[in-house]
Every structure is written in structure tokens, then in C-alpha cells.
Design an enzyme around this catalytic site. Sequence first.
Site, PDB file in Angstrom:
ATOM      1  N   LEU A 228       1.209  -0.856  -0.314  1.00 40.77           N
ATOM      2  CA  LEU A 228      -0.697   0.387  -0.491  1.00 40.77           C
ATOM      3  C   LEU A 228       0.823   0.660   0.342  1.00 40.77           C
ATOM      4  O   LEU A 228       1.845   1.185   0.736  1.00 40.77           O
ATOM      5  CB  LEU A 228      -0.814  -0.144   1.205  1.00 40.77           C
ATOM      6  CG  LEU A 228      -1.894  -1.255   1.379  1.00 40.77           C
ATOM      7  CD1 LEU A 228      -2.611  -1.465   2.729  1.00 40.77           C
ATOM      8  CD2 LEU A 228      -2.422  -1.181   0.177  1.00 40.77           C
TER       9      LEU A 228
ATOM     10  N   HIS B 278      -3.436   4.352  -1.737  1.00 34.71           N
ATOM     11  CA  HIS B 278      -4.423   3.385  -1.216  1.00 34.71           C
ATOM     12  C   HIS B 278      -5.196   3.701  -0.439  1.00 34.71           C
ATOM     13  O   HIS B 278      -5.995   3.913   0.335  1.00 34.71           O
ATOM     14  CB  HIS B 278      -3.820   2.053  -0.806  1.00 34.71           C
ATOM     15  CG  HIS B 278      -3.212   0.845  -2.394  1.00 34.71           C
ATOM     16  ND1 HIS B 278      -1.937   1.072  -2.181  1.00 34.71           N
ATOM     17  CD2 HIS B 278      -3.576   0.842  -3.684  1.00 34.71           C
ATOM     18  CE1 HIS B 278      -1.610   0.484  -3.435  1.00 34.71           C
ATOM     19  NE2 HIS B 278      -2.842   0.091  -3.971  1.00 34.71           N
TER      20      HIS B 278
ATOM     21  N   GLN C 140      -5.455 -12.258 -12.463  1.00 43.69           N
ATOM     22  CA  GLN C 140      -4.704 -11.445 -13.771  1.00 43.69           C
ATOM     23  C   GLN C 140      -4.014 -11.253 -14.227  1.00 43.69           C
ATOM     24  O   GLN C 140      -3.586 -10.421 -14.574  1.00 43.69           O
ATOM     25  CB  GLN C 140      -5.802 -10.207 -12.614  1.00 43.69           C
ATOM     26  CG  GLN C 140      -4.978  -9.484 -12.102  1.00 43.69           C
ATOM     27  CD  GLN C 140      -5.668  -8.680 -10.940  1.00 43.69           C
ATOM     28  OE1 GLN C 140      -6.843  -8.442  -9.897  1.00 43.69           O
ATOM     29  NE2 GLN C 140      -5.157  -7.230 -11.056  1.00 43.69           N
TER      30      GLN C 140
ATOM     31  N   SER D 123       2.788   3.827  -7.098  1.00 42.63           N
ATOM     32  CA  SER D 123       2.177   2.380  -8.404  1.00 42.63           C
ATOM     33  C   SER D 123       2.794   1.626  -7.281  1.00 42.63           C
ATOM     34  O   SER D 123       4.245   2.204  -6.690  1.00 42.63           O
ATOM     35  CB  SER D 123       2.482   2.502  -8.955  1.00 42.63           C
ATOM     36  OG  SER D 123       2.859   1.253 -10.036  1.00 42.63           O
ATOM     37  N   SER D 124       2.500   0.435  -6.379  1.00 38.82           N
ATOM     38  CA  SER D 124       3.494  -0.783  -5.797  1.00 38.82           C
ATOM     39  C   SER D 124       4.169  -0.628  -7.134  1.00 38.82           C
ATOM     40  O   SER D 124       5.619  -1.244  -6.446  1.00 38.82           O
ATOM     41  CB  SER D 124       1.851  -1.353  -5.875  1.00 38.82           C
ATOM     42  OG  SER D 124       1.154  -1.098  -4.936  1.00 38.82           O
TER      43      SER D 124
END
Length: 294
Positions: free
Chosen positions: A38, A42, A66, A190-191
Amino acid sequence: MKASESNKPLVFHTIAELRGWRSQVSGQVGFVPTMGALHEGHATLLRKLQGRCDHSVLSIFVNPTQFGPKEDFSKYPKTWEKDLQIAEEEKVSVVFAPTASEIFPDGYSTYVEETQLSGPLCGIFRPGHFRGVTTVVLKLFNLVQPDLALFGLKDAQQFFVLERMVRDLNLDLKIEGVPTVREPTGLALSSRNVYLTNEEREKAPLIYSTLCRIQDGLLKGEKISKMLEEGAVQLTQAGFQVQYLECRDLATFGSVQNLIQNDQGYLIAVSAYLGSTRLIDNVIINPTQSDGTR
Ligand code: AMP
């Protein structure tokens, strides 16, 4: 005892625990599905549930369905302790972190697929990706039974696909997209940014500045094809490997040659590799709202 110590979220790893909790709570339930690792993006989604919901559920699940066979599923970043800390800070009621076999047990064979908006952009470069997303999110919606679910517009195509799924399957919940949270440089959080080397991190903000330049050009009446071509050349010359840089109509995700006033607006979306890291970003042009939100 510090105030925060009394606010620890409940942590459930099984469907039975989650269902047990859900059957006992009343009031509005808000939901933010994530794959963990996170960050402030998030946290922003979680914060936006506060005041709107009586209970909030955060799911942390790296969804195998996915990811493509050559993608980063096995090395996807995991920061469990930090994730729990953010959940606590953002007053999350429940963290649902199931194992892969809890969600997709042996013999699992049911999938749900959105068939229009999933086609272009990431749909071309990540075959099966959105089928995996819609399947897991529908399952999570069934388990959490949220009244409100929030998703980031950083993953704009994902949001519009899920919004369509909610509409088409008559799901009894509200789904909303939240504007992308960015670093001061413009780079979308972004992670996957942890994969970037220092040198790549310096280059990465060019993605967003390119999108903004295209947006400015289009709003000034420049030709779409010219702006997109120039943008792709600029990124390529800087060392990006561009998968797509396109302008799409938000209502249908059809390709757009000329901007005309419409109710839905337009998406300018990009996917590009920087080294081995795939970055996506977008801007939304909405003729009725200048901040790009819908
Ligand atoms: P992920 O963990 O990457 O699957 O993302 C979980 C949710 O957070 C998705 O709805 C994402 O669109 C959203 N999200 C990720 N990054 C950002 C960001 N920079 N700003 C806003 N939302 C984000």
C-alpha cells in the site's frame, strides 16, 4: 493506551470469518480492494470512505488470475506490516487477506467477462487480465457486500470495466473512481514503482508530462494523431518502450480521431516499459469538468 492502539482493524484470512463479521454488522459498508504494497494512493481511497460509511473493508489479495504467465505475479511486492499500519491509520474496520486457494480452490472454473471496454489498450497487451479482475472483484463484492466501492482512476480502464460490470449485472452497490494520486514530480504512485532504478525513477515522470502536453494540445485544437505520434516519439527517445498511447471515447472505448463535445469525455492512456517495469497512466478529458474527474 494510545488512541491508535484501540483502533486496530480486524484481520480475516478466511471467507468464513469475513461472512461471520458481515452478517452481524449493520449500516453502510465501504470497500477498497487492493493487491497490498500500500501507498498514499491506496490510503487516499480508504480515507475517502471515512464519513461516508459506518464500516470499511480493505482487501489485500494478489490475484493470480489477472497476471499473465510472463508477468510479475511471483515477485509482486509484499509489505504486510506497513499495510496493516496504513489500514489502522485510515481507520479500516476489516482487512481481508485470503490465500489464493481460499478464493480459487482446486477445481475452480467460473469466470465473468466484460466484453466491450476490456478489449483495447491493456486488453490487447494483457490477454485475460480484465477477465481475472472482473472475476475476483465480483467474488469480493459477493463476500464483502459493500454499499460503496472505491477504485483509482490510475487504472482507468479497470475502473470503467468494473463500473460496466456493476451496471450490467445489476449489482446493488455504488462504485466510484478516485483521481490519481501522484508524486510531486507527476509520477503516478504505484506499488510497481519500487522496481524502478534511481535512473529510471528520474525519467518516469515524463509519462505524465507527455500526457499533459497531449491534453493541452488537444484542448487547443491540435490533431489527435499528431499529438499522439509526437508523444510516442518523445517517450521512445527517452528510452521508454511504448505499448500504446491512445485517445479513447469514455462511453465506448472506441478510438477517437477528433475531439467533439460529448457527455462522457475522453481518455488519453499510455502503457510503456521503462527497463523491465511496465508503467501505465492516463488523463481524462471531460468537457464538462475542468479537473478531469467525472
Ligand atoms: P492495486 O493494489 O494496484 O491493485 O490498486 C488497488 C486500488 O488502488 C485500485 O483501485 C487502484 O486503481 C488504486 N490505486 C493504485 N494506485 C493509485 C494512485 N496512484 N492513485 C489513486 N488510486 C490508486
